[in-house]
Write a protein that holds these residues in place. Structure first.
Motif, PDB file in Angstrom:
ATOM      1  N   TYR A  18       9.236 -95.852 -66.026  1.00 37.43           N
ATOM      2  CA  TYR A  18      10.188 -96.664 -65.286  1.00 37.43           C
ATOM      3  C   TYR A  18       9.918 -96.538 -63.792  1.00 37.43           C
ATOM      4  CZ  TYR A  18      14.838 -98.133 -63.687  1.00 37.43           C
ATOM      5  OH  TYR A  18      15.891 -98.763 -63.080  1.00 37.43           O
ATOM      6  N   TYR A  44      14.215 -97.521 -49.445  1.00 37.79           N
ATOM      7  CA  TYR A  44      15.251 -96.517 -49.686  1.00 37.79           C
ATOM      8  C   TYR A  44      16.590 -97.054 -50.203  1.00 37.79           C
ATOM      9  CZ  TYR A  44      12.092 -93.451 -47.136  1.00 37.79           C
ATOM     10  OH  TYR A  44      11.009 -92.731 -46.752  1.00 37.79           O
ATOM     11  N   ASN A  48      21.902-100.857 -57.102  1.00 36.46           N
ATOM     12  CA  ASN A  48      22.397 -99.930 -58.118  1.00 36.46           C
ATOM     13  C   ASN A  48      23.611-100.477 -58.864  1.00 36.46           C
ATOM     14  OD1 ASN A  48      22.477 -97.552 -59.564  1.00 36.46           O
ATOM     15  ND2 ASN A  48      23.591 -96.416 -57.990  1.00 36.46           N
ATOM     16  N   ARG A  71      18.276-105.607 -68.041  1.00 34.15           N
ATOM     17  CA  ARG A  71      18.965-104.667 -68.934  1.00 34.15           C
ATOM     18  C   ARG A  71      20.365-104.419 -68.374  1.00 34.15           C
ATOM     19  NH1 ARG A  71      19.241 -98.983 -69.007  1.00 34.15           N
ATOM     20  NH2 ARG A  71      18.378 -99.148 -66.921  1.00 34.15           N
ATOM     21  N   THR A  73      23.089-101.926 -67.463  1.00 38.34           N
ATOM     22  CA  THR A  73      23.105-100.476 -67.230  1.00 38.34           C
ATOM     23  C   THR A  73      24.350 -99.810 -67.820  1.00 38.34           C
ATOM     24  OG1 THR A  73      24.137-100.792 -65.068  1.00 38.34           O
ATOM     25  CG2 THR A  73      21.740-100.618 -65.106  1.00 38.34           C
TER      26      THR A  73
ATOM     27  N   SER B 240      27.624 -95.752 -55.503  1.00 41.88           N
ATOM     28  CA  SER B 240      27.172 -97.091 -55.109  1.00 41.88           C
ATOM     29  C   SER B 240      28.255 -98.125 -55.378  1.00 41.88           C
ATOM     30  CB  SER B 240      25.909 -97.475 -55.876  1.00 41.88           C
ATOM     31  OG  SER B 240      24.843 -96.635 -55.520  1.00 41.88           O
ATOM     32  N   LEU B 250      23.522 -97.988 -50.554  1.00 39.04           N
ATOM     33  CA  LEU B 250      23.184 -96.578 -50.401  1.00 39.04           C
ATOM     34  C   LEU B 250      21.765 -96.285 -50.891  1.00 39.04           C
ATOM     35  CD1 LEU B 250      26.445 -94.951 -51.815  1.00 39.04           C
ATOM     36  CD2 LEU B 250      25.889 -95.411 -49.438  1.00 39.04           C
ATOM     37  N   PRO B 251      21.165 -95.203 -50.384  1.00 38.54           N
ATOM     38  CA  PRO B 251      19.851 -94.769 -50.896  1.00 38.54           C
ATOM     39  C   PRO B 251      20.011 -93.970 -52.190  1.00 38.54           C
ATOM     40  CG  PRO B 251      20.473 -93.473 -48.978  1.00 38.54           C
ATOM     41  CD  PRO B 251      21.604 -94.408 -49.236  1.00 38.54           C
ATOM     42  N   ILE B 252      20.647 -94.612 -53.188  1.00 36.33           N
ATOM     43  CA  ILE B 252      21.014 -93.902 -54.414  1.00 36.33           C
ATOM     44  C   ILE B 252      20.802 -94.805 -55.622  1.00 36.33           C
ATOM     45  CG2 ILE B 252      23.079 -93.162 -55.722  1.00 36.33           C
ATOM     46  CD1 ILE B 252      24.098 -91.889 -53.153  1.00 36.33           C
ATOM     47  N   GLU B 253      20.304 -94.212 -56.721  1.00 37.39           N
ATOM     48  CA  GLU B 253      20.327 -94.864 -58.024  1.00 37.39           C
ATOM     49  C   GLU B 253      21.163 -93.999 -58.967  1.00 37.39           C
ATOM     50  OE1 GLU B 253      16.389 -95.367 -59.571  1.00 37.39           O
ATOM     51  OE2 GLU B 253      15.811 -96.876 -58.079  1.00 37.39           O
ATOM     52  N   SER B 254      21.899 -94.622 -59.881  1.00 33.80           N
ATOM     53  CA  SER B 254      22.675 -93.863 -60.871  1.00 33.80           C
ATOM     54  C   SER B 254      21.850 -93.686 -62.141  1.00 33.80           C
ATOM     55  CB  SER B 254      23.975 -94.601 -61.202  1.00 33.80           C
ATOM     56  OG  SER B 254      24.803 -94.627 -60.066  1.00 33.80           O
ATOM     57  N   TYR B 299      15.994 -93.901 -66.257  1.00 35.40           N
ATOM     58  CA  TYR B 299      16.242 -95.308 -65.904  1.00 35.40           C
ATOM     59  C   TYR B 299      17.694 -95.430 -65.454  1.00 35.40           C
ATOM     60  CZ  TYR B 299      17.697 -94.573 -70.691  1.00 35.40           C
ATOM     61  OH  TYR B 299      18.246 -94.012 -71.814  1.00 35.40           O
ATOM     62  N   ASN B 300      17.968 -96.438 -64.613  1.00 33.18           N
ATOM     63  CA  ASN B 300      19.330 -96.640 -64.116  1.00 33.18           C
ATOM     64  C   ASN B 300      20.308 -96.745 -65.281  1.00 33.18           C
ATOM     65  OD1 ASN B 300      17.640 -97.286 -61.876  1.00 33.18           O
ATOM     66  ND2 ASN B 300      19.425 -98.263 -60.934  1.00 33.18           N
ATOM     67  N   SER B 301      21.415 -96.039 -65.179  1.00 33.14           N
ATOM     68  CA  SER B 301      22.406 -96.116 -66.258  1.00 33.14           C
ATOM     69  C   SER B 301      23.782 -95.698 -65.759  1.00 33.14           C
ATOM     70  CB  SER B 301      21.988 -95.212 -67.421  1.00 33.14           C
ATOM     71  OG  SER B 301      22.993 -95.208 -68.400  1.00 33.14           O
ATOM     72  N   TYR B 302      24.792 -96.393 -66.258  1.00 28.53           N
ATOM     73  CA  TYR B 302      26.179 -95.975 -66.066  1.00 28.53           C
ATOM     74  C   TYR B 302      26.822 -95.698 -67.424  1.00 28.53           C
ATOM     75  CZ  TYR B 302      26.232 -97.502 -61.160  1.00 28.53           C
ATOM     76  OH  TYR B 302      26.009 -97.635 -59.823  1.00 28.53           O
ATOM     77  N   MET B 342      17.254 -90.625 -52.806  1.00 33.46           N
ATOM     78  CA  MET B 342      15.836 -90.947 -52.645  1.00 33.46           C
ATOM     79  C   MET B 342      14.970 -89.728 -52.349  1.00 33.46           C
ATOM     80  SD  MET B 342      15.097 -94.083 -53.212  1.00 33.46           S
ATOM     81  CE  MET B 342      16.217 -95.226 -53.981  1.00 33.46           C
ATOM     82  N   GLN B 412      11.401 -91.683 -55.176  1.00 27.20           N
ATOM     83  CA  GLN B 412      11.322 -92.019 -56.606  1.00 27.20           C
ATOM     84  C   GLN B 412      12.452 -91.244 -57.296  1.00 27.20           C
ATOM     85  OE1 GLN B 412       8.896 -94.101 -57.760  1.00 27.20           O
ATOM     86  NE2 GLN B 412       9.538 -93.973 -59.879  1.00 27.20           N
ATOM     87  N   ASN B 414      14.094 -91.152 -60.002  1.00 29.71           N
ATOM     88  CA  ASN B 414      14.096 -90.623 -61.368  1.00 29.71           C
ATOM     89  C   ASN B 414      13.138 -89.443 -61.543  1.00 29.71           C
ATOM     90  OD1 ASN B 414      11.868 -92.256 -61.106  1.00 29.71           O
ATOM     91  ND2 ASN B 414      11.905 -92.997 -63.208  1.00 29.71           N
TER      92      ASN B 414
END
Lengths: 95, 416
Positions: A18, A44, A48, A71, A73, B240, B250-254, B299-302, B342, B412, B414
């Protein structure tokens, strides 16, 4: 999760790696006046979202193609899979 | 009500009729000086320290569900101060010191157990890395001991020392690390904050911010508008989503992180063990279940649930390290949603909006940071300057180049 590869059919997501948001296809113009700002946001910042998310997956254990997977989430349901190449060309990139 | 041994005996003799609820079920008032969004460990700790250490008054904690129902109840309960970088280690050492005094401070049994954490190494290069990190820890006032193979064998004779691919060459032992009863952390801070007059408002979801001329005026919630001079978001996992209500990206992935508990066993693993050749760590709860986890799903997920490939990966790593685990039955597994930043490092900072503060991006290290994150957020709210141990946790560090990338993975999320 099963990713329905456009060329190979249904494949286990474990065959893929991914990368992240499909917005990463849209690399900014490095010669633009606001390039520093644009690259900061590109590199950056992320939307999300909770819900539909277009994202890049690489078929590393398969045909080594990049896919754009749509997809959810929240449910992990995959609703659409495209070749990233097609998406990029449709967006006018890759010339 | 103060808890003590005498109190327990007295209540036992009088039919346990004297216990009162540990905190009030408050209803929202029209406005507050401080509103903290998120009634998890961090939000409750921030409210507690704001009232106890910084003289804050008229404080509310808004929780969408019930307190202790989010990530503070979904982690693997480990506390430690074994980071390397200057921006991190003083902060986590401050946190560990607060853990050490937590139960006395709160008059609440949080079962803080400093049973030691052992990070195994499997190659010469890893040993060099462990030695370097151990030295950095010691320089920052933490503790570290480098064990050789025999030292590890003495502590944990049941590990797989004969693995040809990943022989155990030693380990970095951090004796002051350990585990804490995670729910009791939320309850203890809630009770402490409540006694200092903090309103803990449950079932109150923030649905928007009221912002005028770049300054926050209050929050819209499912229980009506609440005015506030200062608002802090402390909702890691959903940062986010909440901050997008204020127009911020934001510099964020969930991402989703899974953890697992085995059936209850007799005392088997006295401390916390981490595998150095795969992502696996394990401890034993006081109820007897082995608590273990590994990597995020990636992978992104909530969704608060993960998928089977990671279950397989974690269990494979576990059995490779501790072959005896092969006979143990898995009781349950669960997923929690992480703010993956990040560079793998959190944020405790002001935002571009006046009066709006942000605490998040904790990746999967939020639990151990609870006391210090609460303290540092309270410091920031009260003084508008970052606490001395949290100066690196700035929201604009990617723009200025001052990233704190403990694992050196780059942007990156993840992989952190």
């Amino acid at each position: 999760m099963i990713i329905n590869h456009p060329l190979l059919g249904p494949r286990d997501a474990a065959e893929f790696v991914y990368l992240g948001d499909a917005g990463l296809i849209d690399r900014p113009d490095w010669q633009a006046d606001d390039a520093a700002q644009a690259f900061h946001d590109y590199m950056y910042l992320r939307d999300n979202p909770a819900g539909l998310h277009r994202e890049l997956w690489f078929h590393e254990q398969g045909d080594r193609s990049w896919l754009v997977v749509t997809r959810n989430t929240v449910t992990h349901e995959i609703t659409n899979v495209e070749l990233a190449r097609d998406v990029a060309i449709a967006q006018g990139r890759g010339q | 009500m103060r808890y003590s041994g005498f109190r327990v005996i007295k209540e036992a003799l009088t039919g346990h009729k004297g216990w009162t609820p540990a905190w009030r079920d408050a209803s929202p008032q029209a406005d507050y000086d401080y509103v903290i969004i998120g009634g998890g460990g961090h939000g409750l700790a921030a409210a507690y320290y704001l009232a106890a250490q910084f003289g804050g008054k008229r404080i509310a904690v808004l929780e969408k569900g019930w307190i202790g129902g989010g990530n503070v109840g979904r982690n693997t309960t480990i506390i430690r101060s074994n980071y390397m970088l200057d921006g991190n280690e003083p902060f986590y050492e401050f946190s560990l010191k607060l853990w050490e005094g937590l139960e006395q401070e709160l008059n609440y049994n949080a079962m803080v157990s400093q049973r030691g954490i052992l990070n195994l190494v499997h190659s010469d290069a890893q040993r060099d890395g462990a030695r370097r990190r151990g030295n950095a820890m010691i320089l920052n006032g933490s503790d570290a001991e480098l064990l050789d193979t025999e030292g590890v064998r003495k502590l944990y004779p049941f590990l797989n020392f004969d693995n040809a691919r990943f022989p155990i060459k030693g380990g970095l032992l951090h004796r002051r690390g350990g585990t804490v009863r995670h729910d009791a952390v939320a309850w203890g801070y809630a009770r402490g904050a409540d006694q200092l007059g903090v309103d803990i408002i449950q079932n109150c979801e923030v649905t928007g911010f009221r912002i005028e001329n770049g300054k926050v005026k209050g929050v819209e919630t499912s229980r009506g508008y609440i005015g506030a001079k200062k608002v802090a978001s402390s909702v890691a996992g959903s940062s986010s989503r909440v901050m997008s209500l204020a127009g911020l990206r934001l510099p964020i992935e969930s991402h989703v992180l899974q953890a697992f508990v085995s059936e209850g066993l007799k005392p088997t693993i006295p401390g916390v063990i981490t595998f150095g050749a795969g992502h696996f760590y394990c401890s034993q709860s006081d109820k007897g279940g082995l608590v273990f986890g590994g990597d995020i799903d990636g992978y992104n997920s909530y969704a608060q649930r993960g998928n089977l490939p990671v279950v397989e990966d974690v269990v494979e790593s576990g059995v490779a390290l501790i072959p005896a685990l092969g006979r143990v039955r898995l009781l349950r597994g669960w997923g929690g949603i992480m703010d993956m930043s990040m560079d793998g490092t959190p944020f405790i900072d002001r935002t571009p909006i006046d009066g709006l503060y942000f605490n998040g991006g904790w990746c999967y290290g939020g639990f151990k940071a609870t006391p210090a994150a609460g303290w540092c957020l309270a410091h920031l709210l009260a003084t508008d300057t970052p606490h001395e141990t949290a100066t690196a946790y700035r929201l604009d560090r990617f723009r200025t180049g001052h990233i704190v990338d403990e694992k050196g993975q780059g942007a990156q999320p993840n992989l952190h």
